[in-house]
Design an enzyme around this catalytic site. Sequence first.
Site, PDB file in Angstrom:
ATOM      1  N   GLU A  35       0.883  -1.178   0.000  1.00  0.00           N
ATOM      2  CA  GLU A  35       0.000   0.000   0.000  1.00  0.00           C
ATOM      3  C   GLU A  35       0.916   1.221   0.000  1.00  0.00           C
ATOM      4  OE1 GLU A  35      -3.357   1.017  -0.144  1.00  0.00           O
ATOM      5  OE2 GLU A  35      -2.310   2.938  -0.050  1.00  0.00           O
ATOM      6  N   THR A  42      -9.745   4.014  -0.014  1.00  0.00           N
ATOM      7  CA  THR A  42     -10.711   5.105  -0.189  1.00  0.00           C
ATOM      8  C   THR A  42     -11.788   5.074   0.881  1.00  0.00           C
ATOM      9  OG1 THR A  42     -10.337   5.184  -2.563  1.00  0.00           O
ATOM     10  CG2 THR A  42     -12.433   6.065  -1.785  1.00  0.00           C
ATOM     11  N   TYR A  99      -6.777  -1.855  10.869  1.00  0.00           N
ATOM     12  CA  TYR A  99      -6.592  -2.576   9.600  1.00  0.00           C
ATOM     13  C   TYR A  99      -5.197  -3.198   9.538  1.00  0.00           C
ATOM     14  CZ  TYR A  99     -10.832  -1.553   7.003  1.00  0.00           C
ATOM     15  OH  TYR A  99     -12.121  -1.554   6.555  1.00  0.00           O
ATOM     16  N   GLY A 176     -23.782  15.442 -10.287  1.00  0.00           N
ATOM     17  CA  GLY A 176     -25.106  15.124  -9.745  1.00  0.00           C
ATOM     18  C   GLY A 176     -25.191  13.695  -9.241  1.00  0.00           C
ATOM     19  N   GLU A 182     -24.183  14.078  -1.823  1.00  0.00           N
ATOM     20  CA  GLU A 182     -23.881  13.892  -0.406  1.00  0.00           C
ATOM     21  C   GLU A 182     -23.152  15.115   0.157  1.00  0.00           C
ATOM     22  OE1 GLU A 182     -21.799  10.142  -0.218  1.00  0.00           O
ATOM     23  OE2 GLU A 182     -23.670   9.003  -0.129  1.00  0.00           O
ATOM     24  N   ARG A 199     -25.232  18.812 -14.972  1.00  0.00           N
ATOM     25  CA  ARG A 199     -25.409  19.033 -16.417  1.00  0.00           C
ATOM     26  C   ARG A 199     -26.719  18.464 -16.973  1.00  0.00           C
ATOM     27  NH1 ARG A 199     -20.846  14.904 -18.961  1.00  0.00           N
ATOM     28  NH2 ARG A 199     -21.693  12.977 -18.091  1.00  0.00           N
ATOM     29  N   ALA A 341     -27.138   3.088  -0.644  1.00  0.00           N
ATOM     30  CA  ALA A 341     -27.750   4.257  -0.013  1.00  0.00           C
ATOM     31  C   ALA A 341     -26.949   5.483  -0.388  1.00  0.00           C
ATOM     32  CB  ALA A 341     -27.763   4.092   1.501  1.00  0.00           C
ATOM     33  N   HIS A 435     -45.640  -0.154  14.668  1.00  0.00           N
ATOM     34  CA  HIS A 435     -46.293   1.143  14.737  1.00  0.00           C
ATOM     35  C   HIS A 435     -45.878   1.919  15.976  1.00  0.00           C
ATOM     36  CE1 HIS A 435     -49.444   4.019  13.871  1.00  0.00           C
ATOM     37  NE2 HIS A 435     -49.836   3.957  15.130  1.00  0.00           N
TER      38      HIS A 435
HETATM   39  P1  NDP Z   1     -21.196   9.218 -10.178  1.00  0.00           P
HETATM   40  O1  NDP Z   1     -20.867   8.412 -11.354  1.00  0.00           O
HETATM   41  O2  NDP Z   1     -22.206   8.751  -9.201  1.00  0.00           O
HETATM   42  O3  NDP Z   1     -21.647  10.677 -10.656  1.00  0.00           O
HETATM   43  C1  NDP Z   1     -20.862  11.440 -11.504  1.00  0.00           C
HETATM   44  C2  NDP Z   1     -21.631  12.718 -11.807  1.00  0.00           C
HETATM   45  O4  NDP Z   1     -20.811  13.612 -12.531  1.00  0.00           O
HETATM   46  C3  NDP Z   1     -22.861  12.448 -12.659  1.00  0.00           C
HETATM   47  O5  NDP Z   1     -23.871  13.311 -12.215  1.00  0.00           O
HETATM   48  C4  NDP Z   1     -22.375  12.821 -14.059  1.00  0.00           C
HETATM   49  O6  NDP Z   1     -23.383  13.280 -14.894  1.00  0.00           O
HETATM   50  C5  NDP Z   1     -21.439  13.967 -13.758  1.00  0.00           C
HETATM   51  N1  NDP Z   1     -20.399  14.144 -14.765  1.00  0.00           N
HETATM   52  C6  NDP Z   1     -19.585  13.189 -15.289  1.00  0.00           C
HETATM   53  N2  NDP Z   1     -18.725  13.732 -16.173  1.00  0.00           N
HETATM   54  C7  NDP Z   1     -18.994  15.049 -16.192  1.00  0.00           C
HETATM   55  C8  NDP Z   1     -18.439  16.142 -16.918  1.00  0.00           C
HETATM   56  N3  NDP Z   1     -17.452  15.978 -17.775  1.00  0.00           N
HETATM   57  N4  NDP Z   1     -18.957  17.366 -16.688  1.00  0.00           N
HETATM   58  C9  NDP Z   1     -19.981  17.553 -15.817  1.00  0.00           C
HETATM   59  N5  NDP Z   1     -20.537  16.554 -15.103  1.00  0.00           N
HETATM   60  C10 NDP Z   1     -20.051  15.328 -15.305  1.00  0.00           C
HETATM   61  O7  NDP Z   1     -19.802   9.513  -9.514  1.00  0.00           O
HETATM   62  P2  NDP Z   1     -19.359  10.025  -8.075  1.00  0.00           P
HETATM   63  O8  NDP Z   1     -18.061  10.696  -8.315  1.00  0.00           O
HETATM   64  O9  NDP Z   1     -20.435  10.794  -7.396  1.00  0.00           O
HETATM   65  O10 NDP Z   1     -19.149   8.697  -7.268  1.00  0.00           O
HETATM   66  C11 NDP Z   1     -18.367   7.636  -7.823  1.00  0.00           C
HETATM   67  C12 NDP Z   1     -18.874   6.309  -7.369  1.00  0.00           C
HETATM   68  O11 NDP Z   1     -18.494   6.086  -6.035  1.00  0.00           O
HETATM   69  C13 NDP Z   1     -20.397   6.164  -7.348  1.00  0.00           C
HETATM   70  O12 NDP Z   1     -20.926   5.842  -8.594  1.00  0.00           O
HETATM   71  C14 NDP Z   1     -20.584   5.069  -6.360  1.00  0.00           C
HETATM   72  O13 NDP Z   1     -20.423   3.841  -7.008  1.00  0.00           O
HETATM   73  C15 NDP Z   1     -19.466   5.320  -5.366  1.00  0.00           C
HETATM   74  N6  NDP Z   1     -19.954   6.022  -4.180  1.00  0.00           N
HETATM   75  C16 NDP Z   1     -20.874   5.429  -3.372  1.00  0.00           C
HETATM   76  C17 NDP Z   1     -21.364   6.061  -2.247  1.00  0.00           C
HETATM   77  C18 NDP Z   1     -22.376   5.408  -1.391  1.00  0.00           C
HETATM   78  O14 NDP Z   1     -22.541   4.198  -1.484  1.00  0.00           O
HETATM   79  N7  NDP Z   1     -23.096   6.144  -0.536  1.00  0.00           N
HETATM   80  C19 NDP Z   1     -20.896   7.402  -1.871  1.00  0.00           C
HETATM   81  C20 NDP Z   1     -19.946   7.939  -2.790  1.00  0.00           C
HETATM   82  C21 NDP Z   1     -19.500   7.265  -3.892  1.00  0.00           C
HETATM   83  P3  NDP Z   1     -24.314  12.278 -15.762  1.00  0.00           P
HETATM   84  O15 NDP Z   1     -25.325  11.715 -14.813  1.00  0.00           O
HETATM   85  O16 NDP Z   1     -24.919  13.180 -16.771  1.00  0.00           O
HETATM   86  O17 NDP Z   1     -23.402  11.260 -16.345  1.00  0.00           O
END
Ligand code: NDP
Length: 452
Positions: A35, A42, A99, A176, A182, A199, A341, A435
């Site tokens: 590591e 992460t 860990y 988004g 979050e 977007r 979630a 309830h």
């Molecule tokens: P996500 O894939 O969930 O979201 C990425 C976002 O960025 C989307 O809204 C996407 O838009 C937008 N996007 C991508 N490229 C561009 C660009 N070039 N310009 C503008 N907007 C863009 O990724 P995250 O980074 O939020 O998280 C990564 C992963 O980590 C998650 O998918 C999940 O698997 C994991 N994660 C899980 C959590 C949990 O379990 N609670 C918490 C945090 C992360 P569009 O929708 O249009 O593609």
Amino acid sequence: MSFDYDLFVIGGGSGGVRAARLAAAEAGARVGLAEEYRMGGTCVIRGCVPKKLMVFASGYSGAFEDARAYGWGVQAGGFDWDIFKGKLEAELTRLEGIYTANLKKAGVEIHAARATLSDAHRVKLSTGEEFTAKHILVATGGRPFVPEFPGHELAITSNEMFKLDQLPKRLLIVGGGFIACEFACIMNGLGVEVTQFYRGAQVLRGFDDEARGHVADLMRDRGVNLHVGTDVISMEKTAEGIAVKSSTGHDASYDAVMYATGRVPNSDGLGLEEAGVRLGRRGEVIVDAYSQTSVPSIYAVGDVTDRINLTPVAIREGAAFVETVFHGRPTSPDHELVASAVFTQPELGAVGLTEEQAREREPIEVYSAAFRPMQTLFAGRDDRVLMKLIVSQATRKVLGCHIVADHAGELIQLAAVAIKMGATKEDFDRTVAVHPTMAEELVTMKSPTRTA
Ligand code: NDP
């Protein structure tokens, strides 16, 4: 040929650590693990764990307001980021220690170094050492992706959010998905003025449309200044802060801009392709159902394979790898009906098909209830909860469950057990309600809201 190790794991995150421990402790394998940063990866160091602690911290602002509404004479002082950050760092160090200790207890040899592949059975460490291994497991995870545009270097990512010197007054979050939504809620709860650009037309693409709309409405109600259909064109450092030009004319200055526009697999510079390991278009390591790469001695688990990028999935993939390789029981990780979630405020919990996905596959009934829960209603808040079940008309099985509510992460875990077991709507109906709770709605929705 004799090897230095039976298994060499590259990466001390959720997937790598689980595989290393199980291989060493349960299969008696000689295991080395490298590591390059901090043990835990992460999830523990810059993801799920510190994020959830920040979710807890940010929830208190609303809790103080509610407490007053319930008759408590409390007054919230300001939030002290330095106090929180110090405690957070101490907690992460504690977890990192656990860990490391658990790996050592299992007999794993830890190398605090970066490892790269020399060939199908050989790794080279940044210390200059080289080791041979019968099997190599690549578990190097992923990292945030920031698109290129004028001024992109001014953006920070979720990695930096846990280490800020001070909280920004005005924060722009771009994206988004999970992370963007979050952090928008977390920072809003901590008193930061949050603007979010997404977007597309609606945040949280991939989740149930009704649930996405519900979360977005409540995020706005709670104070997140969310703009959809909006992207950044350029950013520039000025005396005012970071001046952002947007595609829709929402130009403004911010103290910080966080990009959460997805994550990419950490597969660069590891010598993977040189060793013959096939990578996909996004740099993900291509694996078969048993996490084996195109080189038979090399396997990969977790985010570097870009399957379902969640900690518990990486852990299951690591465990299945050990079953397959060290116990001779070919086991493919189960990627069906994985609940997840989003820790927004309120949370979104989901398992199974969305209404939109299910409708494409077969005739369905949709049971959906949105209501004001008694706890926040009493406190004078306008929050609404969403409980939703998607049911197959043919088999009566519950195909999906979507919950937007405080603690939806906890609720969906339990609903997921029933759904994984193949529960029908009638099984839910036979279950007597608890309830008064929010979740009782899941077993009392009598008539479908719509069929499709
Ligand atoms: P996500 O894939 O969930 O979201 C990425 C976002 O960025 C989307 O809204 C996407 O838009 C937008 N996007 C991508 N490229 C561009 C660009 N070039 N310009 C503008 N907007 C863009 O990724 P995250 O980074 O939020 O998280 C990564 C992963 O980590 C998650 O998918 C999940 O698997 C994991 N994660 C899980 C959590 C949990 O379990 N609670 C918490 C945090 C992360 P569009 O929708 O249009 O593609």
